[in-house]
Write a protein that holds these residues in place. Structure first.
Motif, PDB file in Angstrom:
ATOM      1  N   GLY A 111      28.512  10.007 -12.675  1.00 35.82           N
ATOM      2  CA  GLY A 111      28.349  10.583 -11.342  1.00 35.82           C
ATOM      3  C   GLY A 111      29.673  10.810 -10.642  1.00 35.82           C
ATOM      4  N   ARG A 130      27.876  12.657  -4.522  1.00 29.02           N
ATOM      5  CA  ARG A 130      26.943  11.868  -5.334  1.00 29.02           C
ATOM      6  C   ARG A 130      25.573  12.560  -5.367  1.00 29.02           C
ATOM      7  N   ALA A 133      25.809  15.383  -7.731  1.00 25.83           N
ATOM      8  CA  ALA A 133      25.819  14.918  -9.119  1.00 25.83           C
ATOM      9  C   ALA A 133      24.395  14.612  -9.594  1.00 25.83           C
ATOM     10  N   ILE A 134      23.607  13.960  -8.742  1.00 25.12           N
ATOM     11  CA  ILE A 134      22.214  13.665  -9.090  1.00 25.12           C
ATOM     12  C   ILE A 134      21.429  14.954  -9.263  1.00 25.12           C
ATOM     13  N   LEU A 137      22.434  16.449 -12.648  1.00 25.86           N
ATOM     14  CA  LEU A 137      21.849  15.711 -13.769  1.00 25.86           C
ATOM     15  C   LEU A 137      20.368  16.036 -13.907  1.00 25.86           C
ATOM     16  N   VAL A 149      23.131   8.181 -12.904  1.00 30.71           N
ATOM     17  CA  VAL A 149      24.343   8.694 -12.280  1.00 30.71           C
ATOM     18  C   VAL A 149      25.439   7.625 -12.219  1.00 30.71           C
TER      19      VAL A 149
END
Length: 333
Positions: A111, A130, A133-134, A137, A149
Protein backbone atom coordinates in the motif's frame (compact mmCIF):
# COMPACT_ATOMS: atom_id res chain seq x y z
CA UNK A 1 -1.42 11.20 -41.67
CA UNK A 2 -1.71 12.25 -38.01
CA UNK A 3 1.07 11.50 -35.55
CA UNK A 4 0.35 8.51 -33.24
CA UNK A 5 0.02 9.12 -29.51
CA UNK A 6 3.50 7.59 -29.10
CA UNK A 7 5.79 8.05 -32.09
CA UNK A 8 9.34 6.63 -32.08
CA UNK A 9 11.43 7.75 -35.05
CA UNK A 10 14.87 6.41 -35.98
CA UNK A 11 15.75 5.69 -32.34
CA UNK A 12 19.31 4.62 -31.57
CA UNK A 13 20.65 3.65 -28.14
CA UNK A 14 24.37 2.93 -27.76
CA UNK A 15 26.24 1.86 -24.64
CA UNK A 16 29.97 2.48 -24.39
CA UNK A 17 31.76 -0.42 -22.69
CA UNK A 18 35.35 -1.58 -22.27
CA UNK A 19 34.83 -4.07 -25.09
CA UNK A 20 33.36 -1.54 -27.51
CA UNK A 21 30.11 0.21 -28.34
CA UNK A 22 26.96 -1.89 -27.85
CA UNK A 23 24.42 -0.93 -30.51
CA UNK A 24 21.40 -1.96 -28.46
CA UNK A 25 18.82 -0.15 -30.62
CA UNK A 26 19.67 0.85 -34.18
CA UNK A 27 17.30 3.04 -36.17
CA UNK A 28 14.00 1.82 -34.73
CA UNK A 29 10.69 3.45 -35.70
CA UNK A 30 7.13 2.62 -34.63
CA UNK A 31 3.94 4.22 -33.36
CA UNK A 32 1.18 3.34 -30.90
CA UNK A 33 -2.32 4.80 -30.86
CA UNK A 34 -4.48 5.23 -27.77
CA UNK A 35 -6.72 2.25 -27.09
CA UNK A 36 -4.46 -0.15 -28.99
CA UNK A 37 -1.80 -2.69 -27.99
CA UNK A 38 1.52 -3.12 -29.78
CA UNK A 39 3.17 -6.49 -29.21
CA UNK A 40 6.99 -6.34 -29.39
CA UNK A 41 8.62 -9.75 -29.90
CA UNK A 42 12.10 -11.11 -30.48
CA UNK A 43 14.82 -13.14 -28.78
CA UNK A 44 16.63 -11.95 -25.67
CA UNK A 45 19.07 -9.22 -26.58
CA UNK A 46 17.05 -7.90 -29.51
CA UNK A 47 16.56 -4.49 -27.87
CA UNK A 48 12.98 -4.75 -26.61
CA UNK A 49 13.52 -3.72 -22.99
CA UNK A 50 16.17 -1.15 -23.91
CA UNK A 51 13.59 0.51 -26.16
CA UNK A 52 11.01 0.55 -23.36
CA UNK A 53 13.44 2.12 -20.91
CA UNK A 54 14.40 4.71 -23.53
CA UNK A 55 10.75 5.76 -23.94
CA UNK A 56 10.55 6.45 -20.21
CA UNK A 57 13.95 8.14 -20.06
CA UNK A 58 15.39 5.56 -17.68
CA UNK A 59 18.82 5.27 -19.32
CA UNK A 60 21.60 7.17 -17.62
CA UNK A 61 23.08 9.81 -19.96
CA UNK A 62 26.48 8.88 -18.52
CA UNK A 63 26.33 5.35 -19.96
CA UNK A 64 23.85 5.54 -22.86
CA UNK A 65 23.92 7.72 -25.95
CA UNK A 66 20.50 8.21 -27.54
CA UNK A 67 19.45 9.87 -30.75
CA UNK A 68 16.34 10.02 -32.92
CA UNK A 69 12.94 11.10 -31.71
CA UNK A 70 10.38 9.94 -29.12
CA UNK A 71 7.16 11.96 -29.25
CA UNK A 72 4.58 11.31 -26.53
CA UNK A 73 1.36 13.21 -27.18
CA UNK A 74 3.38 15.70 -29.25
CA UNK A 75 6.14 16.24 -26.62
CA UNK A 76 9.73 15.30 -27.48
CA UNK A 77 11.20 13.12 -24.73
CA UNK A 78 14.79 12.69 -25.89
CA UNK A 79 16.78 15.43 -24.22
CA UNK A 80 13.87 16.48 -22.03
CA UNK A 81 14.92 17.83 -18.59
CA UNK A 82 14.93 15.37 -15.72
CA UNK A 83 12.16 17.32 -13.97
CA UNK A 84 9.92 16.89 -17.01
CA UNK A 85 10.55 13.15 -17.23
CA UNK A 86 9.85 12.75 -13.51
CA UNK A 87 6.43 14.36 -14.03
CA UNK A 88 5.71 12.07 -17.00
CA UNK A 89 6.88 8.79 -15.46
CA UNK A 90 4.18 7.17 -13.36
CA UNK A 91 1.69 9.83 -14.40
CA UNK A 92 1.32 10.07 -18.18
CA UNK A 93 3.40 6.96 -18.92
CA UNK A 94 4.09 3.97 -16.68
CA UNK A 95 5.81 0.60 -16.86
CA UNK A 96 5.19 -2.87 -15.47
CA UNK A 97 8.65 -4.32 -14.95
CA UNK A 98 9.64 -7.89 -15.74
CA UNK A 99 10.19 -9.24 -12.21
CA UNK A 100 7.88 -7.76 -9.55
CA UNK A 101 9.79 -9.45 -6.72
CA UNK A 102 12.93 -7.43 -7.52
CA UNK A 103 11.03 -4.32 -8.67
CA UNK A 104 9.05 -3.96 -5.44
CA UNK A 105 10.88 -2.84 -2.31
CA UNK A 106 10.94 -5.56 0.38
CA UNK A 107 11.11 -2.89 3.11
CA UNK A 108 7.79 -1.17 2.46
CA UNK A 109 4.22 -2.39 2.34
CA UNK A 110 2.40 -2.80 -0.95
CA UNK A 111 0.00 0.00 0.00
CA UNK A 112 2.79 2.45 0.81
CA UNK A 113 4.54 1.77 -2.50
CA UNK A 114 1.36 2.28 -4.53
CA UNK A 115 0.39 5.32 -2.48
CA UNK A 116 3.82 6.92 -2.86
CA UNK A 117 3.38 7.16 -6.63
CA UNK A 118 -0.06 8.73 -6.18
CA UNK A 119 1.15 11.25 -3.60
CA UNK A 120 4.14 12.30 -5.70
CA UNK A 121 2.04 13.17 -8.73
CA UNK A 122 -1.10 14.50 -7.07
CA UNK A 123 0.05 15.90 -3.74
CA UNK A 124 -2.58 13.80 -1.94
CA UNK A 125 -2.45 13.18 1.80
CA UNK A 126 -1.29 9.86 3.27
CA UNK A 127 -4.89 8.92 4.09
CA UNK A 128 -6.06 9.70 0.55
CA UNK A 129 -3.12 7.77 -0.90
CA UNK A 130 -3.97 4.74 1.24
CA UNK A 131 -7.59 4.89 0.10
CA UNK A 132 -6.40 5.10 -3.52
CA UNK A 133 -4.10 2.10 -2.99
CA UNK A 134 -7.04 0.06 -1.64
CA UNK A 135 -9.14 1.17 -4.61
CA UNK A 136 -6.42 0.07 -7.05
CA UNK A 137 -5.91 -3.31 -5.34
CA UNK A 138 -9.66 -3.84 -5.63
CA UNK A 139 -9.52 -2.82 -9.29
CA UNK A 140 -6.85 -5.41 -10.12
CA UNK A 141 -8.62 -8.20 -8.28
CA UNK A 142 -6.65 -8.56 -5.04
CA UNK A 143 -8.89 -10.29 -2.45
CA UNK A 144 -9.45 -8.51 0.88
CA UNK A 145 -7.68 -5.33 -0.29
CA UNK A 146 -8.24 -3.45 3.00
CA UNK A 147 -6.19 -6.12 4.77
CA UNK A 148 -3.64 -6.90 2.04
CA UNK A 149 -2.76 -3.23 1.57
CA UNK A 150 -0.53 -3.52 4.67
CA UNK A 151 1.22 -6.70 3.51
CA UNK A 152 4.79 -6.82 2.21
CA UNK A 153 5.73 -8.16 -1.26
CA UNK A 154 7.00 -11.49 0.11
CA UNK A 155 3.51 -12.14 1.53
CA UNK A 156 2.00 -12.02 -1.96
CA UNK A 157 2.05 -14.85 -4.49
CA UNK A 158 3.71 -14.30 -7.86
CA UNK A 159 0.43 -13.51 -9.57
CA UNK A 160 -0.63 -11.14 -6.80
CA UNK A 161 2.71 -9.32 -6.93
CA UNK A 162 2.22 -8.83 -10.65
CA UNK A 163 -1.27 -7.45 -9.98
CA UNK A 164 0.21 -5.10 -7.39
CA UNK A 165 2.75 -3.90 -9.98
CA UNK A 166 -0.11 -3.24 -12.40
CA UNK A 167 -1.97 -1.35 -9.66
CA UNK A 168 1.10 0.79 -9.04
CA UNK A 169 1.54 1.47 -12.78
CA UNK A 170 -2.12 2.46 -13.19
CA UNK A 171 -2.61 4.44 -9.98
CA UNK A 172 -2.41 7.77 -11.86
CA UNK A 173 -4.37 6.53 -14.90
CA UNK A 174 -1.48 6.81 -17.42
CA UNK A 175 -2.15 7.26 -21.13
CA UNK A 176 0.72 4.89 -22.02
CA UNK A 177 1.47 1.59 -20.29
CA UNK A 178 4.57 -0.47 -21.09
CA UNK A 179 4.33 -4.09 -19.92
CA UNK A 180 7.72 -5.84 -20.03
CA UNK A 181 7.13 -9.62 -19.92
CA UNK A 182 4.18 -9.23 -17.52
CA UNK A 183 3.39 -12.98 -17.53
CA UNK A 184 6.92 -14.41 -17.17
CA UNK A 185 7.21 -17.27 -14.64
CA UNK A 186 3.44 -17.33 -14.01
CA UNK A 187 1.31 -20.41 -14.59
CA UNK A 188 -1.02 -20.34 -17.56
CA UNK A 189 -4.14 -19.66 -15.48
CA UNK A 190 -2.60 -16.60 -13.83
CA UNK A 191 -1.19 -15.50 -17.20
CA UNK A 192 -4.70 -15.49 -18.65
CA UNK A 193 -6.00 -13.51 -15.68
CA UNK A 194 -3.26 -10.87 -16.01
CA UNK A 195 -3.85 -10.48 -19.76
CA UNK A 196 -7.61 -10.27 -19.26
CA UNK A 197 -7.00 -7.59 -16.63
CA UNK A 198 -4.88 -5.51 -19.02
CA UNK A 199 -7.49 -5.88 -21.76
CA UNK A 200 -10.33 -4.83 -19.44
CA UNK A 201 -8.41 -1.83 -18.12
CA UNK A 202 -7.61 -0.72 -21.66
CA UNK A 203 -11.28 -0.91 -22.62
CA UNK A 204 -12.18 1.21 -19.58
CA UNK A 205 -9.48 3.89 -19.95
CA UNK A 206 -8.33 3.82 -23.60
CA UNK A 207 -4.70 3.37 -22.57
CA UNK A 208 -2.07 2.73 -25.23
CA UNK A 209 -0.14 -0.45 -24.34
CA UNK A 210 3.26 -1.75 -25.44
CA UNK A 211 3.43 -5.46 -24.59
CA UNK A 212 6.96 -6.89 -24.63
CA UNK A 213 7.03 -10.69 -24.68
CA UNK A 214 8.66 -13.82 -26.05
CA UNK A 215 5.30 -15.57 -26.24
CA UNK A 216 3.68 -15.26 -29.66
CA UNK A 217 0.54 -16.88 -28.26
CA UNK A 218 0.16 -13.97 -25.84
CA UNK A 219 0.58 -11.53 -28.73
CA UNK A 220 -1.99 -13.36 -30.84
CA UNK A 221 -4.63 -13.09 -28.11
CA UNK A 222 -3.84 -9.60 -26.82
CA UNK A 223 -2.19 -7.27 -29.34
CA UNK A 224 -3.59 -5.34 -32.28
CA UNK A 225 -0.24 -4.84 -34.03
CA UNK A 226 3.12 -6.63 -33.87
CA UNK A 227 6.70 -5.39 -34.10
CA UNK A 228 9.36 -8.09 -34.59
CA UNK A 229 12.84 -7.01 -33.46
CA UNK A 230 16.23 -8.52 -34.24
CA UNK A 231 19.65 -7.09 -33.30
CA UNK A 232 18.13 -3.78 -32.24
CA UNK A 233 16.19 -3.30 -35.48
CA UNK A 234 12.65 -3.82 -36.69
CA UNK A 235 12.55 -6.70 -39.18
CA UNK A 236 8.76 -6.98 -39.58
CA UNK A 237 5.73 -4.92 -38.60
CA UNK A 238 2.00 -5.14 -39.18
CA UNK A 239 -1.30 -6.23 -37.69
CA UNK A 240 -1.51 -9.47 -35.73
CA UNK A 241 -3.34 -11.13 -38.62
CA UNK A 242 -0.68 -10.01 -41.12
CA UNK A 243 2.46 -10.83 -39.13
CA UNK A 244 1.33 -14.08 -37.52
CA UNK A 245 -0.98 -15.22 -40.32
CA UNK A 246 1.12 -14.25 -43.35
CA UNK A 247 4.67 -13.53 -42.11
CA UNK A 248 7.16 -12.22 -44.66
CA UNK A 249 10.52 -12.29 -42.88
CA UNK A 250 12.61 -15.49 -42.43
CA UNK A 251 13.22 -14.57 -38.78
CA UNK A 252 9.48 -14.40 -38.13
CA UNK A 253 9.11 -17.76 -39.88
CA UNK A 254 11.72 -19.16 -37.50
CA UNK A 255 10.01 -17.80 -34.40
CA UNK A 256 6.67 -19.28 -35.46
CA UNK A 257 8.23 -22.66 -36.39
CA UNK A 258 9.84 -22.93 -32.94
CA UNK A 259 6.46 -22.83 -31.20
CA UNK A 260 4.63 -26.05 -30.29
CA UNK A 261 1.20 -26.37 -31.89
CA UNK A 262 -1.81 -28.50 -31.06
CA UNK A 263 -1.93 -29.68 -34.68
CA UNK A 264 1.58 -31.21 -34.63
CA UNK A 265 2.35 -34.74 -33.35
CA UNK A 266 3.39 -34.98 -29.71
CA UNK A 267 6.77 -36.50 -30.61
CA UNK A 268 7.53 -34.01 -33.38
CA UNK A 269 10.72 -32.04 -32.59
CA UNK A 270 10.59 -28.27 -32.43
CA UNK A 271 12.54 -26.35 -35.08
CA UNK A 272 14.45 -23.57 -33.35
CA UNK A 273 16.06 -20.74 -35.28
CA UNK A 274 19.55 -22.08 -36.00
CA UNK A 275 22.57 -20.31 -34.58
CA UNK A 276 22.61 -17.65 -31.90
CA UNK A 277 21.79 -13.92 -31.85
CA UNK A 278 24.72 -11.73 -32.94
CA UNK A 279 26.94 -9.65 -30.70
CA UNK A 280 25.58 -6.13 -30.57
CA UNK A 281 29.17 -4.89 -30.48
CA UNK A 282 29.97 -6.56 -33.81
CA UNK A 283 26.67 -6.71 -35.66
CA UNK A 284 27.01 -8.56 -39.01
CA UNK A 285 27.27 -6.33 -42.05
CA UNK A 286 24.36 -6.11 -44.46
CA UNK A 287 21.30 -7.93 -43.18
CA UNK A 288 22.08 -8.79 -39.53
CA UNK A 289 20.07 -12.02 -39.83
CA UNK A 290 21.92 -13.38 -42.88
CA UNK A 291 24.34 -15.69 -40.91
CA UNK A 292 21.31 -17.58 -39.53
CA UNK A 293 19.07 -17.33 -42.60
CA UNK A 294 18.35 -20.34 -44.85
CA UNK A 295 17.69 -18.23 -47.94
CA UNK A 296 20.58 -15.82 -48.67
CA UNK A 297 21.48 -17.75 -51.82
CA UNK A 298 18.00 -17.14 -53.17
CA UNK A 299 18.12 -13.39 -52.51
CA UNK A 300 21.77 -13.08 -53.49
CA UNK A 301 24.49 -13.90 -50.92
CA UNK A 302 26.56 -10.78 -51.68
CA UNK A 303 23.47 -8.60 -51.40
CA UNK A 304 22.58 -10.03 -47.97
CA UNK A 305 26.16 -9.70 -46.70
CA UNK A 306 26.76 -6.15 -47.88
CA UNK A 307 23.48 -4.22 -48.07
CA UNK A 308 21.20 -3.58 -45.10
CA UNK A 309 17.53 -4.04 -46.04
CA UNK A 310 15.22 -1.27 -44.92
CA UNK A 311 11.75 -1.83 -43.51
CA UNK A 312 9.39 -1.51 -46.47
CA UNK A 313 6.76 -0.24 -46.99
CA UNK A 314 6.81 2.61 -44.47
CA UNK A 315 3.17 2.01 -43.50
CA UNK A 316 1.10 -1.15 -43.27
CA UNK A 317 2.59 -4.65 -43.34
CA UNK A 318 6.33 -4.21 -43.86
CA UNK A 319 9.51 -6.26 -43.52
CA UNK A 320 13.27 -5.76 -43.89
CA UNK A 321 14.35 -8.56 -46.25
CA UNK A 322 15.98 -8.73 -49.69
CA UNK A 323 13.72 -11.59 -50.82
CA UNK A 324 11.00 -10.52 -53.23
CA UNK A 325 7.36 -11.06 -52.33
CA UNK A 326 7.11 -13.74 -55.04
CA UNK A 327 10.10 -15.60 -53.56
CA UNK A 328 8.59 -15.46 -50.07
CA UNK A 329 5.26 -16.78 -51.30
CA UNK A 330 7.02 -19.63 -53.09
CA UNK A 331 8.98 -20.56 -49.95
CA UNK A 332 5.95 -20.70 -47.65
CA UNK A 333 3.71 -22.44 -50.19
Amino acid sequence: MSTPFLSVQDLTVDFHTEDGVVHAVDGLSFGVEKGTTLGVVGESGSGKSVTALAVLGLHSPETAKMSGGILLDGRELIGAPRSVMERIRGNKAAMIFQDPLTSLSPYHTIGRQIGEVFRRHTGASRAAARDRAIEMLTRVGIPQPKLRVDDYPHQFSGGMRQRAMIAMALVCDPDLLIADEPTTALDVTVQAQILDLLRDLQEQTGTAIILITHDLGVVANTAHEVLVMYAGRAVERGTVREVLGEPHHPYTWGLLASMPRLSTPVDAPLRPVRGTPPSLINVPSGCPFHPRCDYPALAGPELCRTERPELSPRHGHGDACHLTLAQKQEIVR
